[in-house]
Write a protein that holds these residues in place. Sequence first.
Motif, PDB file in Angstrom:
ATOM      1  N   GLY A  22     -47.453  32.843 -34.176  1.00  0.00           N
ATOM      2  CA  GLY A  22     -46.912  33.564 -33.038  1.00  0.00           C
ATOM      3  C   GLY A  22     -45.533  33.093 -32.621  1.00  0.00           C
ATOM      4  O   GLY A  22     -44.720  33.876 -32.118  1.00  0.00           O
ATOM      5  N   ALA A  23     -45.222  31.808 -32.853  1.00  0.00           N
ATOM      6  CA  ALA A  23     -43.919  31.267 -32.456  1.00  0.00           C
ATOM      7  C   ALA A  23     -42.775  31.955 -33.190  1.00  0.00           C
ATOM      8  O   ALA A  23     -41.637  31.987 -32.707  1.00  0.00           O
ATOM      9  N   LEU A  24     -43.072  32.530 -34.342  1.00  0.00           N
ATOM     10  CA  LEU A  24     -42.020  33.167 -35.128  1.00  0.00           C
ATOM     11  C   LEU A  24     -41.413  34.354 -34.401  1.00  0.00           C
ATOM     12  O   LEU A  24     -40.226  34.658 -34.570  1.00  0.00           O
ATOM     13  N   ALA A  25     -42.192  35.025 -33.576  1.00  0.00           N
ATOM     14  CA  ALA A  25     -41.698  36.208 -32.865  1.00  0.00           C
ATOM     15  C   ALA A  25     -40.588  35.868 -31.876  1.00  0.00           C
ATOM     16  O   ALA A  25     -39.818  36.744 -31.474  1.00  0.00           O
ATOM     17  N   ARG A  26     -40.482  34.614 -31.488  1.00  0.00           N
ATOM     18  CA  ARG A  26     -39.448  34.202 -30.525  1.00  0.00           C
ATOM     19  C   ARG A  26     -38.145  33.801 -31.201  1.00  0.00           C
ATOM     20  O   ARG A  26     -37.167  33.475 -30.524  1.00  0.00           O
ATOM     21  N   GLU A  27     -38.126  33.793 -32.524  1.00  0.00           N
ATOM     22  CA  GLU A  27     -36.940  33.387 -33.266  1.00  0.00           C
ATOM     23  C   GLU A  27     -36.031  34.584 -33.555  1.00  0.00           C
ATOM     24  O   GLU A  27     -36.457  35.738 -33.499  1.00  0.00           O
ATOM     25  N   GLN A  28     -34.786  34.296 -33.907  1.00  0.00           N
ATOM     26  CA  GLN A  28     -33.865  35.358 -34.298  1.00  0.00           C
ATOM     27  C   GLN A  28     -34.324  35.988 -35.612  1.00  0.00           C
ATOM     28  O   GLN A  28     -35.034  35.369 -36.405  1.00  0.00           O
ATOM     29  N   ALA A  29     -33.886  37.210 -35.832  1.00  0.00           N
ATOM     30  CA  ALA A  29     -34.360  37.976 -36.984  1.00  0.00           C
ATOM     31  C   ALA A  29     -34.114  37.260 -38.306  1.00  0.00           C
ATOM     32  O   ALA A  29     -34.979  37.270 -39.199  1.00  0.00           O
ATOM     33  N   GLN A  30     -32.960  36.626 -38.451  1.00  0.00           N
ATOM     34  CA  GLN A  30     -32.653  35.937 -39.710  1.00  0.00           C
ATOM     35  C   GLN A  30     -33.651  34.813 -39.979  1.00  0.00           C
ATOM     36  O   GLN A  30     -34.121  34.630 -41.108  1.00  0.00           O
ATOM     37  N   THR A  31     -34.001  34.065 -38.933  1.00  0.00           N
ATOM     38  CA  THR A  31     -34.983  32.985 -39.081  1.00  0.00           C
ATOM     39  C   THR A  31     -36.348  33.551 -39.435  1.00  0.00           C
ATOM     40  O   THR A  31     -37.071  32.995 -40.274  1.00  0.00           O
ATOM     41  N   GLN A  32     -36.713  34.654 -38.809  1.00  0.00           N
ATOM     42  CA  GLN A  32     -37.999  35.282 -39.116  1.00  0.00           C
ATOM     43  C   GLN A  32     -38.068  35.703 -40.582  1.00  0.00           C
ATOM     44  O   GLN A  32     -39.067  35.423 -41.273  1.00  0.00           O
ATOM     45  N   ARG A  33     -37.031  36.357 -41.061  1.00  0.00           N
ATOM     46  CA  ARG A  33     -37.043  36.827 -42.452  1.00  0.00           C
ATOM     47  C   ARG A  33     -37.138  35.657 -43.424  1.00  0.00           C
ATOM     48  O   ARG A  33     -37.882  35.704 -44.418  1.00  0.00           O
ATOM     49  N   SER A  34     -36.381  34.612 -43.157  1.00  0.00           N
ATOM     50  CA  SER A  34     -36.407  33.443 -44.026  1.00  0.00           C
ATOM     51  C   SER A  34     -37.793  32.799 -44.045  1.00  0.00           C
ATOM     52  O   SER A  34     -38.296  32.402 -45.103  1.00  0.00           O
ATOM     53  N   ALA A  35     -38.430  32.707 -42.876  1.00  0.00           N
ATOM     54  CA  ALA A  35     -39.742  32.069 -42.771  1.00  0.00           C
ATOM     55  C   ALA A  35     -40.812  32.869 -43.508  1.00  0.00           C
ATOM     56  O   ALA A  35     -41.640  32.292 -44.234  1.00  0.00           O
ATOM     57  N   VAL A  36     -40.829  34.191 -43.329  1.00  0.00           N
ATOM     58  CA  VAL A  36     -41.880  34.975 -43.995  1.00  0.00           C
ATOM     59  C   VAL A  36     -41.681  34.974 -45.506  1.00  0.00           C
ATOM     60  O   VAL A  36     -42.668  34.984 -46.264  1.00  0.00           O
ATOM     61  N   ARG A  37     -40.433  34.932 -45.955  1.00  0.00           N
ATOM     62  CA  ARG A  37     -40.206  34.831 -47.403  1.00  0.00           C
ATOM     63  C   ARG A  37     -40.751  33.507 -47.941  1.00  0.00           C
ATOM     64  O   ARG A  37     -41.349  33.452 -49.018  1.00  0.00           O
ATOM     65  N   ARG A  38     -40.535  32.434 -47.176  1.00  0.00           N
ATOM     66  CA  ARG A  38     -41.030  31.135 -47.620  1.00  0.00           C
ATOM     67  C   ARG A  38     -42.562  31.097 -47.643  1.00  0.00           C
ATOM     68  O   ARG A  38     -43.167  30.562 -48.578  1.00  0.00           O
ATOM     69  N   ILE A  39     -43.194  31.671 -46.635  1.00  0.00           N
ATOM     70  CA  ILE A  39     -44.651  31.711 -46.600  1.00  0.00           C
ATOM     71  C   ILE A  39     -45.193  32.509 -47.780  1.00  0.00           C
ATOM     72  O   ILE A  39     -46.194  32.141 -48.394  1.00  0.00           O
ATOM     73  N   GLU A  40     -44.512  33.591 -48.116  1.00  0.00           N
ATOM     74  CA  GLU A  40     -44.909  34.373 -49.288  1.00  0.00           C
ATOM     75  C   GLU A  40     -44.744  33.557 -50.563  1.00  0.00           C
ATOM     76  O   GLU A  40     -45.622  33.545 -51.434  1.00  0.00           O
ATOM     77  N   GLU A  41     -43.617  32.841 -50.699  1.00  0.00           N
ATOM     78  CA  GLU A  41     -43.369  32.023 -51.884  1.00  0.00           C
ATOM     79  C   GLU A  41     -44.448  30.951 -52.068  1.00  0.00           C
ATOM     80  O   GLU A  41     -44.827  30.624 -53.201  1.00  0.00           O
ATOM     81  N   LEU A  42     -44.933  30.415 -50.955  1.00  0.00           N
ATOM     82  CA  LEU A  42     -45.944  29.368 -51.021  1.00  0.00           C
ATOM     83  C   LEU A  42     -47.292  29.900 -51.513  1.00  0.00           C
ATOM     84  O   LEU A  42     -48.140  29.121 -51.941  1.00  0.00           O
ATOM     85  N   GLY A  43     -47.507  31.205 -51.409  1.00  0.00           N
ATOM     86  CA  GLY A  43     -48.732  31.802 -51.926  1.00  0.00           C
ATOM     87  C   GLY A  43     -49.765  32.188 -50.892  1.00  0.00           C
ATOM     88  O   GLY A  43     -50.885  32.586 -51.252  1.00  0.00           O
ATOM     89  N   TYR A  44     -49.423  32.094 -49.607  1.00  0.00           N
ATOM     90  CA  TYR A  44     -50.373  32.524 -48.580  1.00  0.00           C
ATOM     91  C   TYR A  44     -50.524  34.043 -48.629  1.00  0.00           C
ATOM     92  O   TYR A  44     -49.583  34.772 -48.933  1.00  0.00           O
ATOM     93  N   GLY A  45     -51.723  34.506 -48.280  1.00  0.00           N
ATOM     94  CA  GLY A  45     -52.014  35.925 -48.442  1.00  0.00           C
ATOM     95  C   GLY A  45     -51.501  36.816 -47.338  1.00  0.00           C
ATOM     96  O   GLY A  45     -51.354  38.022 -47.536  1.00  0.00           O
ATOM     97  N   SER A  46     -51.247  36.246 -46.152  1.00  0.00           N
ATOM     98  CA  SER A  46     -50.841  37.089 -45.030  1.00  0.00           C
ATOM     99  C   SER A  46     -50.037  36.280 -44.022  1.00  0.00           C
ATOM    100  O   SER A  46     -50.039  35.051 -44.035  1.00  0.00           O
ATOM    101  N   ILE A  47     -49.377  37.006 -43.132  1.00  0.00           N
ATOM    102  CA  ILE A  47     -48.705  36.424 -41.984  1.00  0.00           C
ATOM    103  C   ILE A  47     -49.000  37.328 -40.788  1.00  0.00           C
ATOM    104  O   ILE A  47     -48.695  38.520 -40.810  1.00  0.00           O
ATOM    105  N   PHE A  48     -49.658  36.763 -39.763  1.00  0.00           N
ATOM    106  CA  PHE A  48     -50.040  37.498 -38.566  1.00  0.00           C
ATOM    107  C   PHE A  48     -49.242  36.980 -37.366  1.00  0.00           C
ATOM    108  O   PHE A  48     -48.794  35.833 -37.354  1.00  0.00           O
ATOM    109  N   GLU A  49     -49.129  37.816 -36.349  1.00  0.00           N
ATOM    110  CA  GLU A  49     -48.491  37.440 -35.093  1.00  0.00           C
ATOM    111  C   GLU A  49     -49.186  38.169 -33.947  1.00  0.00           C
ATOM    112  O   GLU A  49     -49.912  39.131 -34.155  1.00  0.00           O
ATOM    113  N   GLY A  50     -48.924  37.708 -32.737  1.00  0.00           N
ATOM    114  CA  GLY A  50     -49.448  38.376 -31.558  1.00  0.00           C
ATOM    115  C   GLY A  50     -48.397  39.238 -30.884  1.00  0.00           C
ATOM    116  O   GLY A  50     -47.288  39.397 -31.385  1.00  0.00           O
ATOM    117  N   GLU A  51     -48.771  39.807 -29.731  1.00  0.00           N
ATOM    118  CA  GLU A  51     -47.838  40.639 -28.973  1.00  0.00           C
ATOM    119  C   GLU A  51     -48.105  40.494 -27.485  1.00  0.00           C
ATOM    120  O   GLU A  51     -49.244  40.625 -27.036  1.00  0.00           O
TER     121      GLU A  51
END
Length: 303
Positions: A22-51
């Motif tokens: 959920g903390a990712l939603a508070r970051e700037q868009a560039q940081t968010q994109r970089s983080a989700v790409r890294r999580i994908e590279e690591l092999g995790y199946g999903s990335i969830f957030e709240g609202e």
Amino acid sequence: MAVPETVTATRQALGQVGVWLGALAREQAQTQRSAVRRIEELGYGSIFEGEGVGGNDVFAQEAAWLCATSRIVTGAGIANIWARHPGTAQAAAAALGDAWPGRFVLGLGVSHAPLIDRTGLTYERPLERMRDYLDGMDRASVSPPPRPVPRMLAALRRRMLELARDRADGAHTYFVPPEHTAQAREVLGPDRLLIPEQAICLETDPVTARGIARQHTGFYLGLPNYVNNLKRFGLTDEDLAGAGSDRLVDTIVAWGDEATVAARIRAHHAAGADHVLIQPLAGDVQGALRQLEQLTAAVLVPG
């Protein structure tokens, strides 16, 4: 009850372990994109957030994350039903499902009275409100979407779990121990998705680990829905006071080394979870990514 094709396909797409950040939603868009790409590279199946109402728009963020990645499933955990008309939610989900087939999971939730009342809205009759919201979404669907999006409900207690079983593809649970996962699976049956969140902290010193954990538990123990749910598992008012007793902290947060955290994830799977979302408690996104990197060998099954 037969297993819907949407449930089968989603189980296959998600794999065993994903991430709730959920903390990712508070970051700037560039940081968010970089983080989700890294999580994908690591092999995790999903990335969830709240609202949170007025805090972020989960559909807009999910689209940005999907644009930045190529495989990982993104999930709304949850899309807040107080934030938009049900027809708008239905249209947004259908658009994401069409643009990125099989890569978006819609989680819907009623949130919590203290969080909704402060927005100027009135939190009342949550179960009835969710049922009406699902009716509104269904009325907005003039025809079946070309690529159905799995619909899940945030659920803790039996009646909301039953609604998730009868009107959705399953349930997303949060701030719960494996014992809750077992009870939720019993209500849902074998033919619905069950995706619990599990907070984790890679820290072996008990004092340090529990101090970090209480920064997490203190907020959620101010929300009656979570408190009342945990009382069903033997936790007392004393355990649930303030930021929680050691017993409460150890129940909610898996802390320790990689093997200890992996054992808690396996406990959720053994209790009936299809997919477990781990939420690293690290203070910032980079710290969370470091914990996820450390955990890959312990929690991700090769291939």
